[in-house]
Write a protein that holds these residues in place. Structure first.
Motif, PDB file in Angstrom:
ATOM      1  N   SER A  11     -38.479 -25.199  95.290  1.00  0.00           N
ATOM      2  CA  SER A  11     -39.064 -26.097  94.281  1.00  0.00           C
ATOM      3  C   SER A  11     -38.005 -26.650  93.343  1.00  0.00           C
ATOM      4  O   SER A  11     -38.218 -27.675  92.696  1.00  0.00           O
ATOM      5  CB  SER A  11     -40.137 -25.350  93.469  1.00  0.00           C
ATOM      6  OG  SER A  11     -41.166 -24.895  94.311  1.00  0.00           O
ATOM      7  N   SER A  12     -36.871 -25.948  93.242  1.00  0.00           N
ATOM      8  CA  SER A  12     -35.772 -26.397  92.394  1.00  0.00           C
ATOM      9  C   SER A  12     -34.467 -26.204  93.148  1.00  0.00           C
ATOM     10  O   SER A  12     -34.350 -25.276  93.966  1.00  0.00           O
ATOM     11  CB  SER A  12     -35.724 -25.598  91.079  1.00  0.00           C
ATOM     12  OG  SER A  12     -36.908 -25.795  90.324  1.00  0.00           O
ATOM     13  N   PRO A  13     -33.480 -27.065  92.901  1.00  0.00           N
ATOM     14  CA  PRO A  13     -32.185 -26.863  93.551  1.00  0.00           C
ATOM     15  C   PRO A  13     -31.507 -25.612  93.001  1.00  0.00           C
ATOM     16  O   PRO A  13     -31.748 -25.206  91.859  1.00  0.00           O
ATOM     17  CB  PRO A  13     -31.413 -28.133  93.201  1.00  0.00           C
ATOM     18  CG  PRO A  13     -32.030 -28.605  91.926  1.00  0.00           C
ATOM     19  CD  PRO A  13     -33.491 -28.243  92.002  1.00  0.00           C
ATOM     20  N   GLY A  14     -30.669 -25.006  93.812  1.00  0.00           N
ATOM     21  CA  GLY A  14     -29.961 -23.819  93.341  1.00  0.00           C
ATOM     22  C   GLY A  14     -29.073 -23.240  94.416  1.00  0.00           C
ATOM     23  O   GLY A  14     -29.048 -23.696  95.562  1.00  0.00           O
ATOM     24  N   ARG A  15     -28.337 -22.225  94.038  1.00  0.00           N
ATOM     25  CA  ARG A  15     -27.436 -21.518  94.955  1.00  0.00           C
ATOM     26  C   ARG A  15     -28.119 -20.242  95.413  1.00  0.00           C
ATOM     27  O   ARG A  15     -28.682 -19.507  94.594  1.00  0.00           O
ATOM     28  CB  ARG A  15     -26.121 -21.204  94.253  1.00  0.00           C
ATOM     29  CG  ARG A  15     -25.052 -20.601  95.185  1.00  0.00           C
ATOM     30  CD  ARG A  15     -23.777 -20.292  94.412  1.00  0.00           C
ATOM     31  NE  ARG A  15     -23.250 -21.494  93.783  1.00  0.00           N
ATOM     32  CZ  ARG A  15     -22.468 -22.360  94.405  1.00  0.00           C
ATOM     33  NH1 ARG A  15     -22.133 -22.158  95.661  1.00  0.00           N
ATOM     34  NH2 ARG A  15     -22.020 -23.427  93.750  1.00  0.00           N
ATOM     35  N   ILE A  16     -28.077 -19.984  96.722  1.00  0.00           N
ATOM     36  CA  ILE A  16     -28.712 -18.779  97.264  1.00  0.00           C
ATOM     37  C   ILE A  16     -27.876 -17.574  96.847  1.00  0.00           C
ATOM     38  O   ILE A  16     -26.745 -17.390  97.299  1.00  0.00           O
ATOM     39  CB  ILE A  16     -28.826 -18.855  98.795  1.00  0.00           C
ATOM     40  CG1 ILE A  16     -29.658 -20.073  99.214  1.00  0.00           C
ATOM     41  CG2 ILE A  16     -29.443 -17.586  99.352  1.00  0.00           C
ATOM     42  CD1 ILE A  16     -29.732 -20.280 100.700  1.00  0.00           C
ATOM     43  N   ALA A  17     -28.471 -16.758  95.980  1.00  0.00           N
ATOM     44  CA  ALA A  17     -27.740 -15.599  95.450  1.00  0.00           C
ATOM     45  C   ALA A  17     -28.034 -14.324  96.221  1.00  0.00           C
ATOM     46  O   ALA A  17     -27.143 -13.501  96.435  1.00  0.00           O
ATOM     47  CB  ALA A  17     -28.087 -15.416  93.970  1.00  0.00           C
ATOM     48  N   LYS A  18     -29.283 -14.169  96.661  1.00  0.00           N
ATOM     49  CA  LYS A  18     -29.646 -12.887  97.260  1.00  0.00           C
ATOM     50  C   LYS A  18     -30.851 -13.075  98.171  1.00  0.00           C
ATOM     51  O   LYS A  18     -31.810 -13.770  97.811  1.00  0.00           O
ATOM     52  CB  LYS A  18     -29.962 -11.859  96.170  1.00  0.00           C
ATOM     53  CG  LYS A  18     -30.302 -10.473  96.699  1.00  0.00           C
ATOM     54  CD  LYS A  18     -30.611  -9.527  95.556  1.00  0.00           C
ATOM     55  CE  LYS A  18     -30.949  -8.131  96.055  1.00  0.00           C
ATOM     56  NZ  LYS A  18     -31.282  -7.211  94.944  1.00  0.00           N
ATOM     57  N   LEU A  19     -30.792 -12.452  99.347  1.00  0.00           N
ATOM     58  CA  LEU A  19     -31.951 -12.401 100.238  1.00  0.00           C
ATOM     59  C   LEU A  19     -32.695 -11.113  99.930  1.00  0.00           C
ATOM     60  O   LEU A  19     -32.333 -10.038 100.405  1.00  0.00           O
ATOM     61  CB  LEU A  19     -31.512 -12.433 101.704  1.00  0.00           C
ATOM     62  CG  LEU A  19     -30.688 -13.654 102.150  1.00  0.00           C
ATOM     63  CD1 LEU A  19     -30.339 -13.540 103.626  1.00  0.00           C
ATOM     64  CD2 LEU A  19     -31.442 -14.931 101.879  1.00  0.00           C
ATOM     65  N   VAL A  20     -33.725 -11.236  99.127  1.00  0.00           N
ATOM     66  CA  VAL A  20     -34.445 -10.046  98.669  1.00  0.00           C
ATOM     67  C   VAL A  20     -35.192  -9.385  99.818  1.00  0.00           C
ATOM     68  O   VAL A  20     -35.198  -8.156  99.956  1.00  0.00           O
ATOM     69  CB  VAL A  20     -35.411 -10.427  97.528  1.00  0.00           C
ATOM     70  CG1 VAL A  20     -36.166  -9.192  97.039  1.00  0.00           C
ATOM     71  CG2 VAL A  20     -34.641 -11.080  96.379  1.00  0.00           C
ATOM     72  N   THR A  21     -35.822 -10.202 100.668  1.00  0.00           N
ATOM     73  CA  THR A  21     -36.626  -9.678 101.783  1.00  0.00           C
ATOM     74  C   THR A  21     -36.012 -10.146 103.098  1.00  0.00           C
ATOM     75  O   THR A  21     -35.891 -11.351 103.331  1.00  0.00           O
ATOM     76  CB  THR A  21     -38.073 -10.170 101.694  1.00  0.00           C
ATOM     77  OG1 THR A  21     -38.616  -9.792 100.424  1.00  0.00           O
ATOM     78  CG2 THR A  21     -38.915  -9.571 102.812  1.00  0.00           C
ATOM     79  N   PRO A  22     -35.606  -9.220 103.975  1.00  0.00           N
ATOM     80  CA  PRO A  22     -34.990  -9.635 105.251  1.00  0.00           C
ATOM     81  C   PRO A  22     -35.990 -10.380 106.136  1.00  0.00           C
ATOM     82  O   PRO A  22     -37.197 -10.156 106.067  1.00  0.00           O
ATOM     83  CB  PRO A  22     -34.562  -8.295 105.884  1.00  0.00           C
ATOM     84  CG  PRO A  22     -34.558  -7.306 104.763  1.00  0.00           C
ATOM     85  CD  PRO A  22     -35.609  -7.762 103.799  1.00  0.00           C
TER      86      PRO A  22
ATOM     87  N   SER B 199     -36.972 -16.223 108.769  1.00  0.00           N
ATOM     88  CA  SER B 199     -35.885 -17.120 108.386  1.00  0.00           C
ATOM     89  C   SER B 199     -34.620 -16.612 109.054  1.00  0.00           C
ATOM     90  O   SER B 199     -33.814 -15.902 108.458  1.00  0.00           O
ATOM     91  CB  SER B 199     -35.730 -17.157 106.864  1.00  0.00           C
ATOM     92  OG  SER B 199     -34.710 -18.044 106.489  1.00  0.00           O
ATOM     93  N   ASP B 200     -34.457 -16.986 110.337  1.00  0.00           N
ATOM     94  CA  ASP B 200     -33.422 -16.382 111.170  1.00  0.00           C
ATOM     95  C   ASP B 200     -32.000 -16.699 110.707  1.00  0.00           C
ATOM     96  O   ASP B 200     -31.102 -15.873 110.826  1.00  0.00           O
ATOM     97  CB  ASP B 200     -33.593 -16.844 112.619  1.00  0.00           C
ATOM     98  CG  ASP B 200     -34.916 -16.361 113.202  1.00  0.00           C
ATOM     99  OD1 ASP B 200     -35.416 -15.329 112.731  1.00  0.00           O
ATOM    100  OD2 ASP B 200     -35.434 -17.017 114.122  1.00  0.00           O
TER     101      ASP B 200
END
Length: 714
Positions: free
Chosen positions: A468-479, A563-564
């Motif tokens: 919904s907003s632009p951003g940098r992927i910091a963490k994949l909380v759920t594999p 999300s492979d």
């Protein structure tokens, strides 16, 4: 146990003749399945005949006997169990006489052999007509050239040569694997007009090398190669050599090596060509190398290696199985079965020695006939798409050779063969009843009827997950692959601009509050404006909080989070609206099929069957089927397009999927899952939609009419 006929009606015509083999005829002993056979070699005419030990001994008795009958009686006296019958003797002498290998004191005594020769000449003329698409034109004798140059290539037939071939083949195979995607993409233009000259040149190069491979192998083991020329294969001139002298090799491995040599040369050349294509710059050399790789590999693997065609693979199979003349004996066995079991006449000895051979010959006969027929149809379709006039000429020839000639031969045998003299009416009645039953079955007996459509499996409830907003992927909380609940955190994003904006809002708020405090202690003239400013800051803060909250990506529904490839882009910036993956429920699946316009008019909303690629052993049911009546151009999934592995054509600017080249209709149905089924969202499958039962003749007529309408617009 092999049956034999002791007496023959033509025996009186040859029994008193004194017959000898001509000087120089060679007899070579070979072993087949532990039994000795002998090859009669005609060095001048380059003909070869395999005979059993009993026939060989009879030929030896002819040298000392004063007549054919005396030699035969001697064979009966010495070995009455295996001695040839009179019919076998007449047939053997006929073959030798036709080849010019016999000398006789009374030429008139072998009139029966002359009659047999005339019959064979007529048969050869018929074979030439039926082989109109495979004519051979002799040009020269290559044997002197092979003798002079053999020393240059003889070492290739040693263990050193085999090791070199293996290394080069692996070298080329690795290059092909590394560049497979580009190799496959280039093949789409292989039949383009601009590439046809290179393709034909490459075909000539590979076939010349192929034939020289056979020739050098045959000469390497000491046999002559007397003929080289051009074979008109479907009017296409290709080289050939006569390496039939390899039949006389006493050792099986030598005959097999001669058969393999041509394909080995082609694959060797194909490996080098692949490497040249992969390493070279774009140009004529690389285009020729690519076409050489295609023609050499396809020709060797799909045609020459196929034992159902009378090419190299057929002769190799005959040698490996130690079964000479596999095709001819299988055809003879079919004729024997028809005469023995259907027409109830004595067809003579069965052309097999065991039950195992009977089964093998029967299977080979039907497999080879069907394959050759389908190959001819494939050649006809391919040629007609490129050259319509030539295709019409080929169609006429195929109709004569495959449609009219076999029935003509059958009816000629039925009405005029002396073998059916006392049983002709019975045979005609059986054939008439059989044809009537077959026609009635095809024309009037209803059979199951259906059509198939490709489609895509989708979860009954699934949603894409967007940013919904632009951003940098910091963490994949759920594999990826984890079952999640609605609202569960999936991915954590960061956005420094939003954080800076929050800090600015805080500073602006503090400044505004100080100004309000100062204004109240003085005159209060700016109080209203400052309150409005603070209210605007509150709105900005609320919007900012919503954006900051959206940096925490949550599951929209309960299901499995997929999300492979997201882990590969961790730390990168993603824009607003970027797809991160999907969450799909696993409580049910639906199948969306693509139905072509030609099938839409006969479609009915009844339960159907489904097979999913990768799970072909499980047949699933489709229920609650509904159709979208309006025609569409957008594919439900890019996987259905040719670029995605499907069969639907897509527009040139939509190779990634999307817009189809023809309008289609969507049909959706619910998949009834079983315990053994495991459908996955996004898998391709094929649905089979049943139609009212229809006789096979009408089904085939409809399919042929559709094919001509689609391919030729007729």
């Amino acid at each position: 146990m092999r049956q034999r006929t002791v007496f023959d009606e033509s025996w009186y015509r040859v029994s008193r003749s004194q017959v000898r083999l001509l000087p120089g005829v060679e007899m070579i002993r070979q072993m087949f399945r532990g039994e000795p056979w002998y090859v009669v070699c005609d060095k001048l005419g380059h003909r070869f005949f395999r005979v059993r030990p009993a026939a060989y001994r009879f030929i030896c008795y002819l040298e000392d006997a004063s007549s054919v009958e005396e030699a035969w009686e001697r064979a009966l006296e010495i070995d009455p169990h295996d001695a040839p019958g009179q019919g076998e003797v007449v047939q053997l002498l006929s073959q030798l006489y036709q080849s010019g290998l016999l000398r006789s004191d009374q030429a008139a005594d072998i009139d029966a052999l002359e009659d047999a020769k005339m019959r064979e000449d007529k048969q050869k003329q018929k074979q030439r007509f039926s082989s109109l698409l495979f004519l051979k034109i002799r040009l020269f004798n290559p044997d002197p050239f092979l003798r002079k140059t053999l020393s240059l290539f003889a070492w290739l037939f040693t263990p050193v040569g085999a090791l070199l071939w293996t290394l080069v083949f692996i070298w080329g195979a690795l290059a092909l694997i590394e560049n497979w995607s580009e190799f496959a993409d280039t093949s789409r233009s292989i039949l383009g007009w601009s590439n046809l000259p290179y393709l034909y040149l490459s075909l000539i190069i590979t076939k010349v090398l192929h034939e020289f491979g056979h020739a050098y192998a045959c000469r390497r083991y000491g046999r002559e190669v007397p003929e080289m020329g051009i074979m008109l294969l479907v009017f296409n001139p290709l080289p050939y050599v006569d390496a039939s002298s390899c039949y006389a090799f006493a050792r099986k491995y030598q005959r097999v090596i001669v058969g393999i040599a041509g394909m080995a040369v082609e694959l060797f050349v194909a490996a080098i060509a692949v490497k040249v294509w992969a390493e070279g710059a774009d140009g004529i050399m690389t285009r020729v190398a690519y076409n050489v790789a295609i023609t050499a590999s396809v020709g060797a693997l799909l045609f020459n290696l196929n034992p159902l065609l009378r090419f190299d693979g057929y002769h190799i199979l005959c040698d490996l199985l130690e079964t000479p003349n596999l095709q001819g004996r299988s055809q003879s066995l079919m004729g024997w079965w028809v005469n023995k079991k259907i027409f109830k006449i004595d067809p003579g000895p069965i052309p097999t020695t065991s039950r195992r051979e009977q089964v093998g010959f029967t299977c080979y006969f039907f497999a080879s006939w069907v394959y050759r027929f389908l190959l001819m149809i494939g050649i006809l379709i391919f040629v007609s798409k490129q050259f319509m006039i030539l295709g019409m000429i080929l169609a006429l020839i195929f109709c004569v050779v495959w449609v009219f000639l076999p029935p003509f031969k059958g009816f000629k045998y039925l009405f005029f063969s002396p073998k059916l003299m006392n049983r002709r009416m019975r045979a005609i009645g059986i054939v008439t009843c059989f044809l009537a039953v077959v026609f009635a079955f095809l024309a009037f007996f209803p059979m199951p009827y259906s059509f198939r459509s490709e489609g895509i499996v989708k979860s009954a409830d699934f949603q894409h997950v967007y940013t919904s907003s632009p951003g940098r992927i910091a963490k994949l909380v759920t594999p990826s692959g984890t079952m999640v609940e609605a609202g569960q955190v999936l991915v954590q994003l960061t956005n420094q601009e939003l954080e800076h904006e929050g800090e600015l809002i805080r500073i602006e708020r503090e400044r505004a509050q100080l100004l309000m405090h100062q204004d109240r202690s003085e005159q209060g003239t700016q109080l209203a404006g400052l309150k409005a400013f603070l209210k605007a800051l509150d709105s900005r803060q609320a919007a900012l909080n919503a954006q900051l909250e959206s940096l925490v990506v949550r599951a929209p529904i309960a299901g499995r989070w997929i999300s492979d490839q997201l882990h590969e882009v961790t730390g990168s910036v993603v824009p607003r609206g970027q797809t991160l993956g999907i969450v799909r429920a696993e409580t049910g699946y639906v199948f969306t099929a693509v139905v072509h316009q030609r099938d839409a008019g006969r479609f009915s909303l009844v339960d159907s069957e489904l097979k999913i690629y990768g799970q072909e052993g499980e047949t699933l049911k489709l229920t609650e089927i509904e159709a979208i009546p309006a025609g569409q151009d957008d594919l439900p999934s890019a996987a259905l397009g040719v670029a995605g592995g499907g069969s639907a054509g897509v527009a040139p600017d939509q190779q990634g999927g999307g817009s189809a080249t023809e309008t289609y209709f969507q049909v959706r149905g619910k998949i009834n899952m079983t315990e053994a089924s495991a459908p996955q969202h996004g898998q391709r499958g094929v649905a089979r939609f049943p139609l009212p039962k229809t006789p096979l003749l009408r089904q085939w007529t409809h399919a042929i009419r559709q094919f001509f309408q689609q391919e030729y617009q007729l």
